[in-house]
Write a protein that holds these residues in place. Sequence first.
Motif, PDB file in Angstrom:
ATOM      1  N   ALA A  32      76.810  76.510  11.998  1.00 58.80           N
ATOM      2  CA  ALA A  32      78.852  76.692  12.665  1.00 58.80           C
ATOM      3  C   ALA A  32      79.212  78.031  12.570  1.00 58.80           C
ATOM      4  CB  ALA A  32      79.556  74.836  12.475  1.00 58.80           C
ATOM      5  N   ALA A  33      80.052  78.301  11.113  1.00 61.09           N
ATOM      6  CA  ALA A  33      80.111  78.886  11.061  1.00 61.09           C
ATOM      7  C   ALA A  33      79.871  80.613  12.202  1.00 61.09           C
ATOM      8  CB  ALA A  33      80.723  79.287   9.450  1.00 61.09           C
ATOM      9  N   ALA A  34      78.735  80.265  11.382  1.00 61.39           N
ATOM     10  CA  ALA A  34      77.737  81.708  12.283  1.00 61.39           C
ATOM     11  C   ALA A  34      77.481  81.571  13.891  1.00 61.39           C
ATOM     12  CB  ALA A  34      76.150  81.508  11.800  1.00 61.39           C
ATOM     13  N   VAL A  35      77.117  79.980  14.711  1.00 63.44           N
ATOM     14  CA  VAL A  35      77.761  80.562  15.681  1.00 63.44           C
ATOM     15  C   VAL A  35      78.886  80.686  16.806  1.00 63.44           C
ATOM     16  CG1 VAL A  35      77.605  78.173  17.744  1.00 63.44           C
ATOM     17  CG2 VAL A  35      75.299  78.664  16.654  1.00 63.44           C
ATOM     18  N   SER A  36      80.119  79.947  15.621  1.00 64.28           N
ATOM     19  CA  SER A  36      81.029  80.712  16.312  1.00 64.28           C
ATOM     20  C   SER A  36      81.876  82.031  16.370  1.00 64.28           C
ATOM     21  CB  SER A  36      82.360  79.693  14.767  1.00 64.28           C
ATOM     22  OG  SER A  36      82.674  78.072  14.910  1.00 64.28           O
ATOM     23  N   PHE A  37      81.310  82.544  15.176  1.00 67.90           N
ATOM     24  CA  PHE A  37      81.397  83.890  15.018  1.00 67.90           C
ATOM     25  C   PHE A  37      80.634  84.771  16.016  1.00 67.90           C
ATOM     26  CE2 PHE A  37      83.606  83.052  10.961  1.00 67.90           C
ATOM     27  CZ  PHE A  37      84.200  83.900  10.965  1.00 67.90           C
ATOM     28  N   VAL A  38      79.367  84.498  16.458  1.00 67.66           N
ATOM     29  CA  VAL A  38      78.185  85.114  17.249  1.00 67.66           C
ATOM     30  C   VAL A  38      79.325  84.776  18.821  1.00 67.66           C
ATOM     31  CG1 VAL A  38      76.443  85.204  18.807  1.00 67.66           C
ATOM     32  CG2 VAL A  38      76.151  84.923  16.033  1.00 67.66           C
ATOM     33  N   VAL A  39      79.772  83.435  18.944  1.00 63.99           N
ATOM     34  CA  VAL A  39      80.152  83.459  20.210  1.00 63.99           C
ATOM     35  C   VAL A  39      81.376  84.560  20.981  1.00 63.99           C
ATOM     36  CG1 VAL A  39      80.936  81.177  22.338  1.00 63.99           C
ATOM     37  CG2 VAL A  39      78.436  80.651  20.470  1.00 63.99           C
ATOM     38  N   GLY A  40      82.167  83.883  19.080  1.00 64.43           N
ATOM     39  CA  GLY A  40      83.603  84.384  19.750  1.00 64.43           C
ATOM     40  C   GLY A  40      83.503  85.750  19.465  1.00 64.43           C
ATOM     41  N   SER A  41      82.605  86.646  19.266  1.00 64.07           N
ATOM     42  CA  SER A  41      82.359  87.815  19.471  1.00 64.07           C
ATOM     43  C   SER A  41      81.686  88.177  20.628  1.00 64.07           C
ATOM     44  CB  SER A  41      80.934  88.715  18.139  1.00 64.07           C
ATOM     45  OG  SER A  41      81.651  87.849  16.956  1.00 64.07           O
ATOM     46  N   LEU A  42      81.343  87.198  21.432  1.00 63.27           N
ATOM     47  CA  LEU A  42      81.144  87.228  22.874  1.00 63.27           C
ATOM     48  C   LEU A  42      81.709  87.395  24.021  1.00 63.27           C
ATOM     49  CD1 LEU A  42      77.572  86.208  23.275  1.00 63.27           C
ATOM     50  CD2 LEU A  42      77.982  88.348  22.831  1.00 63.27           C
ATOM     51  N   LEU A  43      83.179  86.312  23.238  1.00 57.85           N
ATOM     52  CA  LEU A  43      84.176  86.225  23.833  1.00 57.85           C
ATOM     53  C   LEU A  43      85.537  87.205  24.213  1.00 57.85           C
ATOM     54  CD1 LEU A  43      84.367  82.767  23.588  1.00 57.85           C
ATOM     55  CD2 LEU A  43      83.117  83.988  25.216  1.00 57.85           C
ATOM     56  N   PHE A  45      84.940  90.486  23.960  1.00 59.35           N
ATOM     57  CA  PHE A  45      84.418  91.185  25.074  1.00 59.35           C
ATOM     58  C   PHE A  45      84.671  91.091  26.008  1.00 59.35           C
ATOM     59  CE2 PHE A  45      80.460  91.674  22.710  1.00 59.35           C
ATOM     60  CZ  PHE A  45      80.561  93.253  22.731  1.00 59.35           C
ATOM     61  N   PHE A  46      85.709  90.005  26.991  1.00 65.01           N
ATOM     62  CA  PHE A  46      86.323  89.818  28.242  1.00 65.01           C
ATOM     63  C   PHE A  46      87.640  89.139  27.615  1.00 65.01           C
ATOM     64  CE2 PHE A  46      82.242  88.451  28.147  1.00 65.01           C
ATOM     65  CZ  PHE A  46      81.601  89.449  29.369  1.00 65.01           C
ATOM     66  N   GLU A  47      88.823  90.045  28.717  1.00 63.06           N
ATOM     67  CA  GLU A  47      90.189  90.055  27.852  1.00 63.06           C
ATOM     68  C   GLU A  47      90.641  88.321  28.972  1.00 63.06           C
ATOM     69  OE1 GLU A  47      94.108  91.662  29.434  1.00 63.06           O
ATOM     70  OE2 GLU A  47      92.343  92.721  29.419  1.00 63.06           O
ATOM     71  N   SER A  48      89.906  87.845  29.279  1.00 56.50           N
ATOM     72  CA  SER A  48      89.824  86.468  30.054  1.00 56.50           C
ATOM     73  C   SER A  48      89.370  85.709  29.124  1.00 56.50           C
ATOM     74  CB  SER A  48      89.544  86.049  31.441  1.00 56.50           C
ATOM     75  OG  SER A  48      88.250  85.952  30.872  1.00 56.50           O
ATOM     76  N   THR A  49      88.232  85.435  28.011  1.00 58.45           N
ATOM     77  CA  THR A  49      88.382  84.593  27.125  1.00 58.45           C
ATOM     78  C   THR A  49      88.993  85.337  25.403  1.00 58.45           C
ATOM     79  OG1 THR A  49      85.819  85.890  27.198  1.00 58.45           O
ATOM     80  CG2 THR A  49      86.504  84.610  28.427  1.00 58.45           C
ATOM     81  N   THR A  50      89.630  86.063  25.416  1.00 58.84           N
ATOM     82  CA  THR A  50      90.640  86.411  24.333  1.00 58.84           C
ATOM     83  C   THR A  50      91.066  85.090  23.236  1.00 58.84           C
ATOM     84  OG1 THR A  50      91.031  88.368  24.852  1.00 58.84           O
ATOM     85  CG2 THR A  50      91.700  87.845  22.797  1.00 58.84           C
ATOM     86  N   PHE A  51      91.179  84.172  24.018  1.00 61.10           N
ATOM     87  CA  PHE A  51      92.488  82.973  23.164  1.00 61.10           C
ATOM     88  C   PHE A  51      90.856  82.471  22.326  1.00 61.10           C
ATOM     89  CE2 PHE A  51      94.680  78.859  23.300  1.00 61.10           C
ATOM     90  CZ  PHE A  51      94.980  79.277  22.940  1.00 61.10           C
ATOM     91  N   ALA A  52      90.065  81.608  24.042  1.00 64.51           N
ATOM     92  CA  ALA A  52      89.171  80.864  23.154  1.00 64.51           C
ATOM     93  C   ALA A  52      88.372  81.668  21.460  1.00 64.51           C
ATOM     94  CB  ALA A  52      88.118  81.150  23.891  1.00 64.51           C
ATOM     95  N   ALA A  53      87.915  82.718  21.726  1.00 63.10           N
ATOM     96  CA  ALA A  53      87.581  83.494  20.740  1.00 63.10           C
ATOM     97  C   ALA A  53      88.282  83.914  19.165  1.00 63.10           C
ATOM     98  CB  ALA A  53      87.153  85.529  21.073  1.00 63.10           C
ATOM     99  N   THR A  54      89.768  83.785  19.806  1.00 60.97           N
ATOM    100  CA  THR A  54      90.553  84.027  19.029  1.00 60.97           C
ATOM    101  C   THR A  54      90.335  82.433  17.882  1.00 60.97           C
ATOM    102  OG1 THR A  54      92.144  84.968  19.500  1.00 60.97           O
ATOM    103  CG2 THR A  54      92.972  84.186  17.717  1.00 60.97           C
ATOM    104  N   TRP A  55      90.209  81.145  18.437  1.00 56.43           N
ATOM    105  CA  TRP A  55      90.172  79.619  18.281  1.00 56.43           C
ATOM    106  C   TRP A  55      88.909  79.459  17.531  1.00 56.43           C
ATOM    107  CZ3 TRP A  55      93.528  76.225  16.992  1.00 56.43           C
ATOM    108  CH2 TRP A  55      94.426  76.188  17.336  1.00 56.43           C
ATOM    109  N   LEU A  56      87.870  80.615  18.178  1.00 57.87           N
ATOM    110  CA  LEU A  56      86.148  80.663  17.721  1.00 57.87           C
ATOM    111  C   LEU A  56      86.685  81.445  16.419  1.00 57.87           C
ATOM    112  CD1 LEU A  56      83.270  80.154  20.599  1.00 57.87           C
ATOM    113  CD2 LEU A  56      84.429  78.418  19.116  1.00 57.87           C
ATOM    114  N   PHE A  57      87.033  81.700  16.259  1.00 50.97           N
ATOM    115  CA  PHE A  57      86.969  82.551  15.302  1.00 50.97           C
ATOM    116  C   PHE A  57      87.694  82.084  13.363  1.00 50.97           C
ATOM    117  CE2 PHE A  57      84.829  86.202  16.586  1.00 50.97           C
ATOM    118  CZ  PHE A  57      85.186  87.427  15.812  1.00 50.97           C
TER     119      PHE A  57
END
Length: 93
Positions: A32-43, A45-57
């Motif tokens: 779960a940690a690894a998936v969260s960080f990988v998906v968060g890292s991808l998110l 890349f796009f300014e519109s998904t930065t909020f979701a990326a922060t939550w995944l981190f």
Amino acid sequence: MRFFHPDNRSRSDEHERIYAVYELWFTVVDVAAAVSFVVGSLLFFFESTTFAATWLFLLGSTCFALKPSIRLAREWRYWRMGKIDKLAERERG
């Protein structure tokens, strides 16, 4: 019995079962940690998904904090089993 001793997991069939259950949970949290960080890292890349990326981190970081807690809980359970075994021996003898 000593905390985090390698022989703890093989003291009995019950110890082995407990080890397997806690290892399963440890692995689930690790993935779960690894998936969260990988998906968060991808998110990120796009300014519109930065909020979701922060939550995944944050979720990934929380998972990493859980990992030592799971190991400590397993060792605590082993320790309690040892105390119960000693109490039973005293009652018999």
